[in-house]
Design an enzyme around this catalytic site. Structure first.
Site, PDB file in Angstrom:
ATOM      1  N   ARG A 139       0.742  -1.134  -0.104  1.00 13.26           N
ATOM      2  CA  ARG A 139       0.020   0.065   0.087  1.00 13.26           C
ATOM      3  C   ARG A 139       0.612   1.178   0.104  1.00 13.26           C
ATOM      4  NH1 ARG A 139      -3.801  -0.415   4.450  1.00 13.26           N
ATOM      5  NH2 ARG A 139      -5.001  -1.690   2.660  1.00 13.26           N
ATOM      6  N   TYR A 140       1.902   1.063   0.695  1.00 14.08           N
ATOM      7  CA  TYR A 140       2.729   2.354   0.724  1.00 14.08           C
ATOM      8  C   TYR A 140       3.888   2.298  -0.245  1.00 14.08           C
ATOM      9  CZ  TYR A 140       0.147   2.982   5.158  1.00 14.08           C
ATOM     10  OH  TYR A 140      -0.805   3.220   6.239  1.00 14.08           O
ATOM     11  N   ARG A 143       7.248   0.255   1.340  1.00 18.08           N
ATOM     12  CA  ARG A 143       7.318  -1.022   2.363  1.00 18.08           C
ATOM     13  C   ARG A 143       6.244  -1.787   2.046  1.00 18.08           C
ATOM     14  NH1 ARG A 143       5.664   3.664   4.341  1.00 18.08           N
ATOM     15  NH2 ARG A 143       4.183   3.985   6.023  1.00 18.08           N
ATOM     16  N   CYS A 152      -2.820 -17.898  14.562  1.00 19.68           N
ATOM     17  CA  CYS A 152      -2.198 -17.087  15.851  1.00 19.68           C
ATOM     18  C   CYS A 152      -2.444 -17.980  17.109  1.00 19.68           C
ATOM     19  CB  CYS A 152      -2.880 -15.988  16.093  1.00 19.68           C
ATOM     20  SG  CYS A 152      -3.152 -14.618  14.607  1.00 19.68           S
ATOM     21  N   CYS A 156      -8.079 -13.012  18.775  1.00 25.84           N
ATOM     22  CA  CYS A 156      -8.572 -11.440  19.497  1.00 25.84           C
ATOM     23  C   CYS A 156      -9.974 -11.723  19.088  1.00 25.84           C
ATOM     24  CB  CYS A 156      -7.537 -10.290  19.090  1.00 25.84           C
ATOM     25  SG  CYS A 156      -5.690 -10.781  19.315  1.00 25.84           S
ATOM     26  N   CYS A 159     -10.489  -9.066  16.043  1.00 22.16           N
ATOM     27  CA  CYS A 159      -9.198  -9.207  14.808  1.00 22.16           C
ATOM     28  C   CYS A 159      -9.801  -8.591  13.675  1.00 22.16           C
ATOM     29  CB  CYS A 159      -8.780 -10.611  14.867  1.00 22.16           C
ATOM     30  SG  CYS A 159      -7.476 -10.820  13.392  1.00 22.16           S
ATOM     31  N   ARG A 161      -8.152  -9.208  10.903  1.00 20.42           N
ATOM     32  CA  ARG A 161      -7.905 -10.129   9.930  1.00 20.42           C
ATOM     33  C   ARG A 161      -8.783 -11.326  10.146  1.00 20.42           C
ATOM     34  NH1 ARG A 161      -2.081  -8.490  10.037  1.00 20.42           N
ATOM     35  NH2 ARG A 161      -2.225  -6.769   8.935  1.00 20.42           N
ATOM     36  N   ASP A 320     -11.082  -1.390  14.224  1.00 20.24           N
ATOM     37  CA  ASP A 320     -11.414  -1.340  12.970  1.00 20.24           C
ATOM     38  C   ASP A 320     -12.839  -1.901  12.960  1.00 20.24           C
ATOM     39  OD1 ASP A 320      -9.226  -0.539  11.823  1.00 20.24           O
ATOM     40  OD2 ASP A 320      -8.320  -2.542  11.828  1.00 20.24           O
ATOM     41  N   ASP A 357      -6.991   3.411  10.736  1.00 20.18           N
ATOM     42  CA  ASP A 357      -6.826   2.683   9.366  1.00 20.18           C
ATOM     43  C   ASP A 357      -8.044   3.075   8.677  1.00 20.18           C
ATOM     44  OD1 ASP A 357      -5.271   0.908   7.513  1.00 20.18           O
ATOM     45  OD2 ASP A 357      -4.409  -0.032   9.526  1.00 20.18           O
ATOM     46  N   LYS A 364      -3.169   4.458   7.252  1.00 14.98           N
ATOM     47  CA  LYS A 364      -3.142   4.818   8.641  1.00 14.98           C
ATOM     48  C   LYS A 364      -3.163   6.275   8.735  1.00 14.98           C
ATOM     49  CE  LYS A 364      -0.357   1.274  10.369  1.00 14.98           C
ATOM     50  NZ  LYS A 364      -0.143   0.255   9.230  1.00 14.98           N
TER      51      LYS A 364
HETATM   52  C1  LIG Z   1       0.605  -0.515   9.000  1.00 14.88           C
HETATM   53  C2  LIG Z   1       1.019  -1.222   7.767  1.00 14.88           C
HETATM   54  C3  LIG Z   1       2.437  -0.872   7.425  1.00 14.88           C
HETATM   55  C4  LIG Z   1       3.578  -0.236   8.094  1.00 14.88           C
HETATM   56  O1  LIG Z   1       3.201   1.227   8.452  1.00 14.88           O
HETATM   57  P1  LIG Z   1       4.460   1.912   9.357  1.00 14.88           P
HETATM   58  O2  LIG Z   1       3.549   3.266   9.684  1.00 14.88           O
HETATM   59  O3  LIG Z   1       5.488   2.010   8.649  1.00 14.88           O
HETATM   60  O4  LIG Z   1       4.424   0.865  10.628  1.00 14.88           O
HETATM   61  C5  LIG Z   1       2.688  -1.253   6.030  1.00 14.88           C
HETATM   62  N1  LIG Z   1       1.805  -1.761   5.178  1.00 14.88           N
HETATM   63  C6  LIG Z   1       0.549  -1.917   5.359  1.00 14.88           C
HETATM   64  C7  LIG Z   1      -0.286  -2.535   4.497  1.00 14.88           C
HETATM   65  C8  LIG Z   1       0.265  -1.403   6.873  1.00 14.88           C
HETATM   66  O5  LIG Z   1      -1.271  -1.662   7.089  1.00 14.88           O
HETATM   67  S1  SF4 Z   2      -5.269  -9.347  16.165  1.00 17.79           S
HETATM   68 FE1  SF4 Z   2      -5.730 -11.145  14.640  1.00 17.79          FE
HETATM   69  S2  SF4 Z   2      -4.020 -11.418  13.587  1.00 17.79           S
HETATM   70 FE2  SF4 Z   2      -3.223 -10.296  15.463  1.00 17.79          FE
HETATM   71  S3  SF4 Z   2      -2.658 -11.741  16.879  1.00 17.79           S
HETATM   72 FE3  SF4 Z   2      -4.983 -11.292  17.188  1.00 17.79          FE
HETATM   73  S4  SF4 Z   2      -6.126 -12.719  16.199  1.00 17.79           S
HETATM   74 FE4  SF4 Z   2      -3.932 -12.660  15.471  1.00 17.79          FE
END
Ligand SMILES: *Cc1c(COP(=O)(O)O)cnc(C)c1O
Ligand code: SF4
Length: 396
Positions: A139-140, A143, A152, A156, A159, A161, A320, A357, A364
């Site tokens: 996305r960025y 990185r 996991c 959580c 979560c 995801r 989220d 997010d 973010k």
């Molecule tokens: C959070 C995140 C990152 C890392 O973001 P930083 O602000 O550099 O910690 C990179 N890619 C994605 C898709 C993210 O959600």
């Molecule tokens: S937030 Fe989701 S991905 Fe992260 S540790 Fe908890 S269950 Fe696993």
């Protein structure tokens, strides 16, 4: 040993413990261990035993605490949704008498999870649509996020995801990993790879090493970071072998998901000490959760405890809008008020960035109290932490 002697030891050698940690079981750990009649205190130290014996069913957890009707319906009704999974160690932190226990609220499903609010989404951060190859979210500009598995230690309940985590896939196929390495290799703008999941620390050391080694072999990858919750939910996983392996690939950073000071037990302190002593800087990520950490005093206490174990507070996330999470979410103003009560009132290092997010995949966005009262070309009128006003005159 007096403090001077400790200081005179070479930094890399002190505290590197090869033997099993000599951490005595707490009374609540002993209580939970009794529910596993064949297990010993040595098993309790073994992260693989902890993973194999995660608590997943109503009948097992019902022996350990009296479930409320909301929990009974939540656990039974989960259906195809995120399963319950709690390592015995983490379960020992649950107060069996208190349904509002902060560890319990994070790990035991409530029937509220079965209700879906209109603003909720299956993939609130829009990760799937930013995924060029399976496992990568790009996305960025510089990185990538590399989701290396789908499992996991503890799930959580909020979560973000939950669409992809569960016990299906502990690892991905070699072809999938290789395709991700290829993508990163061919995108020279990627200088930072964030390994997450699932939780990458559920992988065996050898597989984790294969991933890190391949990433570090790419010339333009300056460093990797690991995002994990395992130092909190299963601190036994942080073995001397693991940290020794990670140290070989320095610089490696680690972002650890902490939500409450109650999570910082002797075992967690031990694990973070081991990580820090191997030259791995740690940052924290905290999800703002209703009834768990949504007031300034609780959050400040967490940030202070983190600094004491050498974890630098990094992010507080607005929760989220994942399906079935309304009971965890707070208005944005709650987070901003927490930030207002941190900045100026405690150590700057104890102040993370509050981010949301952006729903749908915007990435973010930082949120902060407003410290600018007014501004024009000539000057800016500022308000400090105590609410007093000051003026800064711009140069011509
Ligand atoms: C959070 C995140 C990152 C890392 O973001 P930083 O602000 O550099 O910690 C990179 N890619 C994605 C898709 C993210 O959600
Ligand atoms: S937030 Fe989701 S991905 Fe992260 S540790 Fe908890 S269950 Fe696993």
């Amino acid at each position: 040993m007096n403090p001077v002697d400790t200081l005179s030891l070479p930094l890399t050698e002190h505290k590197i413990v090869k033997a099993k940690p000599k951490i005595k079981l707490t009374p609540s750990e002993k209580r939970v261990l009794k529910y596993f009649p064949d297990a010993t205190e040595i098993d309790w130290e073994d992260w693989r035993w902890q993973l194999r014996h995660r608590i997943k069913t109503k009948d097992v957890i019902a022996q350990m605490m009296s479930l409320t009707p909301q929990e009974e319906r939540g656990i039974g009704g989960a259906g195809g949704k995120l399963t319950m999974s709690i390592p015995p160690y983490f379960a020992s932190l649950i107060d069996p008498e208190d349904p509002q226990c902060v560890i319990r609220l994070q790990s035991v499903p409530l029937d509220n999870e079965l209700e879906v609010a209109p603003e909720e989404m299956k993939d609130p951060c829009g990760e799937d649509k930013n995924s060029p190859v399976h496992g990568l979210v790009h996305r960025y500009p510089d990185r990538v996020l590399f989701l290396v598995n789908e499992m996991c230690a503890m799930y959580c309940r909020y979560c973000t995801r939950s669409r992809m985590v569960g016990d299906g896939k502990r690892t991905l196929s070699t072809a999938t990993y290789e395709a991700a390495f290829d993508y990163i290799r061919s995108h020279r703008e990627i200088r930072d790879v964030l390994i997450s999941g699932g939780d990458p620390l559920t992988l065996a050391d050898s597989l984790l090493e294969y991933i890190i080694k391949n990433l570090k072999a790419i010339k333009h990858v300056e460093f990797v970071r690991i995002g994990s919750r395992i130092p909190v939910t299963l601190p036994q996983r942080v073995t001397s072998e693991l940290v020794a392996m990670l140290k070989k690939y320095s610089p490696i950073w680690m972002s650890i998901h902490f939500n409450h000071a109650k999570e910082i037990t002797e075992r967690v302190k031990y694990a973070c000490n081991l990580i820090a002593d191997h030259g791995i800087p740690m940052g924290s990520q905290t999800v703002l959760l209703k009834g768990i950490n949504d007031d300034p005093a609780t959050m400040k206490q967490l940030m202070h405890e983190l600094l004491k174990i050498r974890v630098r507070p990094y992010y507080i996330y607005q929760c989220d809008p994942i399906l079935g999470s309304r009971h965890f979410r707070t208005p944005i103003s709650v987070g901003i008020n927490i930030m207002k009560n941190l900045r100026g009132f405690t150590t700057g290092y104890a102040v993370p960035t509050f981010v949301i997010d952006a729903p749908g995949g915007g990435g973010k966005v930082p949120l902060s109290p407003n410290y600018i009262v007014s501004q024009d070309d000539d000057k800016v009128v500022l308000k400090n932490f105590a609410g007093d006003e000051y003026t800064y005159y711009n140069p011509d």
